[in-house]
Design a protein around this motif. Structure first.
Motif, PDB file in Angstrom:
ATOM      1  N   ALA A  32     106.201 -83.854  38.887  1.00 39.12           N
ATOM      2  CA  ALA A  32     104.708 -84.184  38.739  1.00 39.12           C
ATOM      3  C   ALA A  32     104.046 -83.410  38.002  1.00 39.12           C
ATOM      4  O   ALA A  32     103.068 -84.093  36.906  1.00 39.12           O
ATOM      5  N   THR A  33     104.346 -82.136  37.695  1.00 43.22           N
ATOM      6  CA  THR A  33     103.588 -81.213  36.551  1.00 43.22           C
ATOM      7  C   THR A  33     103.981 -81.879  35.318  1.00 43.22           C
ATOM      8  O   THR A  33     103.155 -82.023  34.581  1.00 43.22           O
ATOM      9  N   ARG A  34     105.313 -82.142  34.941  1.00 47.60           N
ATOM     10  CA  ARG A  34     105.716 -82.375  33.577  1.00 47.60           C
ATOM     11  C   ARG A  34     105.416 -83.852  33.142  1.00 47.60           C
ATOM     12  O   ARG A  34     104.907 -84.204  32.177  1.00 47.60           O
ATOM     13  N   GLN A  35     105.284 -84.718  34.135  1.00 42.79           N
ATOM     14  CA  GLN A  35     104.761 -86.202  34.159  1.00 42.79           C
ATOM     15  C   GLN A  35     103.016 -85.953  33.766  1.00 42.79           C
ATOM     16  O   GLN A  35     102.890 -86.660  32.698  1.00 42.79           O
ATOM     17  N   ALA A  36     102.429 -85.188  34.275  1.00 42.14           N
ATOM     18  CA  ALA A  36     101.090 -85.108  33.783  1.00 42.14           C
ATOM     19  C   ALA A  36     100.646 -84.698  32.473  1.00 42.14           C
ATOM     20  O   ALA A  36      99.893 -84.911  31.716  1.00 42.14           O
ATOM     21  N   LEU A  37     101.863 -83.694  32.089  1.00 43.78           N
ATOM     22  CA  LEU A  37     101.832 -83.094  30.408  1.00 43.78           C
ATOM     23  C   LEU A  37     102.050 -84.326  29.810  1.00 43.78           C
ATOM     24  O   LEU A  37     101.316 -84.425  28.676  1.00 43.78           O
ATOM     25  N   LEU A  38     102.983 -85.225  29.843  1.00 49.84           N
ATOM     26  CA  LEU A  38     103.491 -86.219  29.151  1.00 49.84           C
ATOM     27  C   LEU A  38     102.145 -87.240  29.165  1.00 49.84           C
ATOM     28  O   LEU A  38     102.018 -87.842  27.958  1.00 49.84           O
ATOM     29  N   GLU A  39     101.483 -87.414  30.137  1.00 49.97           N
ATOM     30  CA  GLU A  39     100.277 -88.347  29.974  1.00 49.97           C
ATOM     31  C   GLU A  39      99.325 -88.027  29.226  1.00 49.97           C
ATOM     32  O   GLU A  39      98.413 -88.904  28.970  1.00 49.97           O
ATOM     33  N   MET A  40      99.145 -86.821  28.875  1.00 48.67           N
ATOM     34  CA  MET A  40      98.096 -86.305  27.913  1.00 48.67           C
ATOM     35  C   MET A  40      98.514 -86.872  26.403  1.00 48.67           C
ATOM     36  O   MET A  40      97.289 -86.568  25.727  1.00 48.67           O
ATOM     37  N   SER A  41      99.437 -87.231  26.263  1.00 46.72           N
ATOM     38  CA  SER A  41      99.786 -87.705  24.859  1.00 46.72           C
ATOM     39  C   SER A  41      98.761 -88.820  24.282  1.00 46.72           C
ATOM     40  O   SER A  41      98.654 -89.764  24.879  1.00 46.72           O
ATOM     41  N   LYS A  42      98.233 -88.495  23.019  1.00 45.04           N
ATOM     42  CA  LYS A  42      97.436 -89.429  22.586  1.00 45.04           C
ATOM     43  C   LYS A  42      98.109 -90.966  22.157  1.00 45.04           C
ATOM     44  O   LYS A  42      97.763 -91.953  22.562  1.00 45.04           O
ATOM     45  N   PRO A  43      99.213 -90.712  21.520  1.00 43.33           N
ATOM     46  CA  PRO A  43     100.028 -92.165  21.270  1.00 43.33           C
ATOM     47  C   PRO A  43     100.680 -92.376  22.538  1.00 43.33           C
ATOM     48  O   PRO A  43     100.894 -91.662  23.548  1.00 43.33           O
ATOM     49  N   ALA A  44     101.083 -93.804  22.844  1.00 43.75           N
ATOM     50  CA  ALA A  44     101.910 -94.154  23.626  1.00 43.75           C
ATOM     51  C   ALA A  44     103.444 -93.198  23.850  1.00 43.75           C
ATOM     52  O   ALA A  44     103.659 -92.730  22.592  1.00 43.75           O
ATOM     53  N   LEU A  45     103.674 -93.016  24.833  1.00 44.35           N
ATOM     54  CA  LEU A  45     104.902 -92.056  25.119  1.00 44.35           C
ATOM     55  C   LEU A  45     106.077 -92.875  25.976  1.00 44.35           C
ATOM     56  O   LEU A  45     105.591 -93.131  27.088  1.00 44.35           O
ATOM     57  N   VAL A  46     107.080 -92.851  25.501  1.00 44.21           N
ATOM     58  CA  VAL A  46     108.279 -93.546  26.270  1.00 44.21           C
ATOM     59  C   VAL A  46     109.298 -92.404  26.671  1.00 44.21           C
ATOM     60  O   VAL A  46     109.578 -91.795  25.811  1.00 44.21           O
ATOM     61  N   PHE A  47     109.631 -92.381  28.059  1.00 41.19           N
ATOM     62  CA  PHE A  47     110.311 -91.201  28.576  1.00 41.19           C
ATOM     63  C   PHE A  47     111.670 -92.014  28.704  1.00 41.19           C
ATOM     64  O   PHE A  47     111.835 -92.979  29.294  1.00 41.19           O
ATOM     65  N   ILE A  48     112.742 -91.253  28.218  1.00 42.86           N
ATOM     66  CA  ILE A  48     114.256 -91.603  28.503  1.00 42.86           C
ATOM     67  C   ILE A  48     114.780 -90.440  29.569  1.00 42.86           C
ATOM     68  O   ILE A  48     114.827 -89.398  29.035  1.00 42.86           O
ATOM     69  N   PRO A  49     115.359 -90.932  30.809  1.00 42.96           N
ATOM     70  CA  PRO A  49     115.878 -89.816  31.275  1.00 42.96           C
ATOM     71  C   PRO A  49     117.115 -89.083  31.038  1.00 42.96           C
ATOM     72  O   PRO A  49     117.893 -89.855  30.200  1.00 42.96           O
ATOM     73  N   GLY A  50     117.288 -87.794  31.093  1.00 42.24           N
ATOM     74  CA  GLY A  50     118.499 -87.215  30.709  1.00 42.24           C
ATOM     75  C   GLY A  50     119.225 -86.268  31.742  1.00 42.24           C
ATOM     76  O   GLY A  50     119.228 -86.541  32.996  1.00 42.24           O
ATOM     77  N   GLN A  51     120.292 -85.667  31.260  1.00 41.85           N
ATOM     78  CA  GLN A  51     121.196 -84.922  32.066  1.00 41.85           C
ATOM     79  C   GLN A  51     120.449 -83.901  33.045  1.00 41.85           C
ATOM     80  O   GLN A  51     120.786 -84.051  34.198  1.00 41.85           O
ATOM     81  N   HIS A  52     119.598 -82.974  32.463  1.00 40.82           N
ATOM     82  CA  HIS A  52     119.015 -82.222  33.555  1.00 40.82           C
ATOM     83  C   HIS A  52     117.835 -82.735  34.359  1.00 40.82           C
ATOM     84  O   HIS A  52     117.427 -82.276  35.519  1.00 40.82           O
ATOM     85  N   ASP A  53     117.476 -84.086  34.075  1.00 42.07           N
ATOM     86  CA  ASP A  53     116.338 -84.749  34.897  1.00 42.07           C
ATOM     87  C   ASP A  53     116.998 -85.264  36.265  1.00 42.07           C
ATOM     88  O   ASP A  53     116.346 -85.561  37.252  1.00 42.07           O
ATOM     89  N   TRP A  54     118.536 -85.567  36.365  1.00 41.92           N
ATOM     90  CA  TRP A  54     118.696 -85.933  37.598  1.00 41.92           C
ATOM     91  C   TRP A  54     120.406 -85.737  37.789  1.00 41.92           C
ATOM     92  O   TRP A  54     120.740 -85.303  38.782  1.00 41.92           O
ATOM     93  N   ALA A  55     120.905 -85.924  36.596  1.00 41.76           N
ATOM     94  CA  ALA A  55     122.347 -85.819  36.634  1.00 41.76           C
ATOM     95  C   ALA A  55     122.845 -84.563  37.099  1.00 41.76           C
ATOM     96  O   ALA A  55     123.931 -84.300  37.739  1.00 41.76           O
ATOM     97  N   ASP A  56     122.420 -83.378  36.839  1.00 41.20           N
ATOM     98  CA  ASP A  56     122.528 -82.098  37.149  1.00 41.20           C
ATOM     99  C   ASP A  56     121.904 -81.504  38.443  1.00 41.20           C
ATOM    100  O   ASP A  56     122.071 -80.349  38.561  1.00 41.20           O
ATOM    101  N   CYS A  57     121.116 -82.353  38.884  1.00 36.78           N
ATOM    102  CA  CYS A  57     120.422 -81.644  40.223  1.00 36.78           C
ATOM    103  C   CYS A  57     121.390 -81.523  41.142  1.00 36.78           C
ATOM    104  O   CYS A  57     120.797 -80.546  42.326  1.00 36.78           O
ATOM    105  N   GLY A  58     122.604 -81.874  41.401  1.00 41.81           N
ATOM    106  CA  GLY A  58     123.351 -81.203  42.394  1.00 41.81           C
ATOM    107  C   GLY A  58     123.985 -80.015  42.447  1.00 41.81           C
ATOM    108  O   GLY A  58     124.670 -79.330  43.060  1.00 41.81           O
TER     109      GLY A  58
END
Length: 462
Positions: free
Chosen positions: A102-128
């Motif tokens: 939630a903290t990191r999402q709120a940070l990305l939402e501050m971007s003035k241009p449009a921002l597209v997020f692509i999920p990566g390894q540490h975002d979910w695949a390594d969470c185990g």
């Protein structure tokens, strides 16, 4: 990342850009792309645009202020149409807590241009892993789908509309796979994480991997047909994982005799086949952008390493691997002008040293956030067709019916009378066929699994 000089297609040159009192040195490379011989490519009225690519800038809470300054610096560039954050909102050592996302999402939402997020390894695949909190990776991916990928538009203060694969009823869960268009270029974002596309070596069905392979292949096929129908001139594919396009597996004779020397399964094999098929279907330039595992002196590398099943280079597909030396203070900028040859120019841009760190923003606490409630599921309406807003460009792959448990020979049939049979894992390797491959008749999309012929292969040399 392994680089082969024979396949490299880039030339670098330096230039300076004035940013007030500060000067930023840009490393510029021309992407050598094969352009179709159509007169429409020479139109002078084609719009020019630029976009920025960043990723892996958030390794700890201390990086949040620097990432916000990076986004602010990019936002000051009037020619930037949008930003792509190409994976890894966190490091592998940070716990995959709801509050952190939630903290990191709120940070990305501050971007003035449009921002597209692509999920990566540490975002979910390594969470185990133990360091990441020992979460279920699939459950964490579902959380991202409910939060970071919940909207039909991008992040940022000036969002752009996105088409999500979840609009296709067959792939309703894959909200992270997106498509958008700027000018005559079609952009595709895919969930293909490192280090091996979340391929698991444990026993049992590799369900998440197998289902996502089929969804990604369908989305690339759909993008190719969409680009052809709308007379697009280029396709750009973005993913986080380094899919190792230089790797070519040659089938060995008598490999079954080599006990205890099992080769590592290439989790990107099906993705590379899908890319080859994409380049064969769409004859214009195809650019694939991903993070690299190692820092590069120039900040990026451009080459054409992919081969088809005949061993020939796929000349209209170019790979851009990026790894800035200072990711919190540098971004990759790609300037597009399809009226020129080459149509894309790549450079590294620096955050001006005069730009101060922002005051700490008011973000959700890492320990106080609770996930939003799940929306109620839509009730089934008898006699109604599946909802989808996408045009009928490609037929959806058929669903795999469940075998009749009362049948001793494990045989069954689909609604159209096609017979299927359960196929157990290979007795030697223990590998399973793709999730829907055992229930599909020969020749049915997506060309993965037993009984089907893949569109192309990158496994054999001439």
């Amino acid at each position: 990342m392994r680089s082969t000089d024979a396949y490299a297609r880039h030339a670098s040159s330096g230039h300076r850009r004035s940013r007030g009192a500060a000067l930023a040195i840009a490393l510029v490379a021309a992407v050598s792309l094969a352009l179709p011989g159509r007169a429409s490519f020479a139109k002078e009225s084609e719009p020019r645009y630029s976009f920025a690519v960043i990723g892996g800038t958030l390794q700890s809470p201390a990086d949040e202020a620097q990432t916000q300054r990076l986004l602010e610096a990019i936002g000051r560039e009037s020619d930037i149409s949008f930003i792509v954050y190409d994976g890894n909102l966190k490091s592998g050592k940070e716990a995959c807590r709801d509050s952190l996302f939630a903290t990191r999402q709120a940070l990305l939402e501050m971007s003035k241009p449009a921002l597209v997020f692509i999920p990566g390894q540490h975002d979910w695949a390594d969470c185990g892993t133990e360091e990441a909190g020992g979460y279920d990776p699939v459950e964490r991916l579902d959380l991202l789908r409910q939060t970071l990928f919940a909207d039909t538009s991008s992040m940022g203060q000036n969002p752009i509309p996105l088409v999500r694969e979840s609009e296709v009823s067959r792939f309703r869960t894959y909200r992270e796979n997106v498509r958008w268009q700027v000018g005559d270029t079609v952009f595709v974002g895919l969930n293909v994480p490192g280090p091996n596309n979340h391929f698991l070596y444990a026993g049992g069905r590799n369900g998440e991997f197998e289902d996502r392979v089929i969804a990604n292949a369908f989305w690339l096929d759909h993008a190719a047909e969409y680009a052809k129908r709308h007379n697009a001139r280029a396709i750009v594919v973005l993913l986080q994982g380094d899919f190792d396009p230089e790797r070519y597996e040659r089938p060995e004779r008598f490999a079954w005799l080599r006990f205890g020397r099992k080769a590592k399964r290439d989790g990107f094999l099906e993705f590379k086949r899908s890319l080859v098929k994409l380049a064969e279907t769409f004859h214009g330039p195809v650019v694939v952008i991903h993070q690299d595992n190692d820092r590069m002196h120039a900040g990026f590398m451009i080459d054409q390493p992919l081969r088809n099943d005949k061993g020939d280079l796929v000349t209209n597909l170019t790979r851009i691997a990026f790894a800035p030396r200072n990711p919190q203070n540098q971004w990759i900028q790609i300037d597009a002008d399809l009226a020129k040859r080459p149509p894309f120019r790549v450079s590294v841009q620096n955050v001006p040293k005069s730009l101060p760190l922002p005051v700490a923003p008011t973000l959700p606490s890492h320990n106080e956030y609770t996930a939003p409630p799940m929306p109620p599921s839509m009730p089934a309406v008898p006699g109604s067709a599946p909802a989808s807003e996408l045009p009928p460009i490609l037929p959806e792959p058929p669903r795999a019916p469940s075998p009749d448990s009362s049948n001793d020979n494990d045989a069954g049939s689909t609604s159209n009378g096609t017979t299927y049979r359960y196929v157990p894992p290979d007795a030697t390797t223990g590998a399973y066929a793709p999730a829907s491959g055992t229930a599909q008749p020969s020749g049915v999309y997506p060309g993965i699994g037993p009984g089907t012929n893949p569109a192309s292969s990158v496994q054999r040399r001439p």
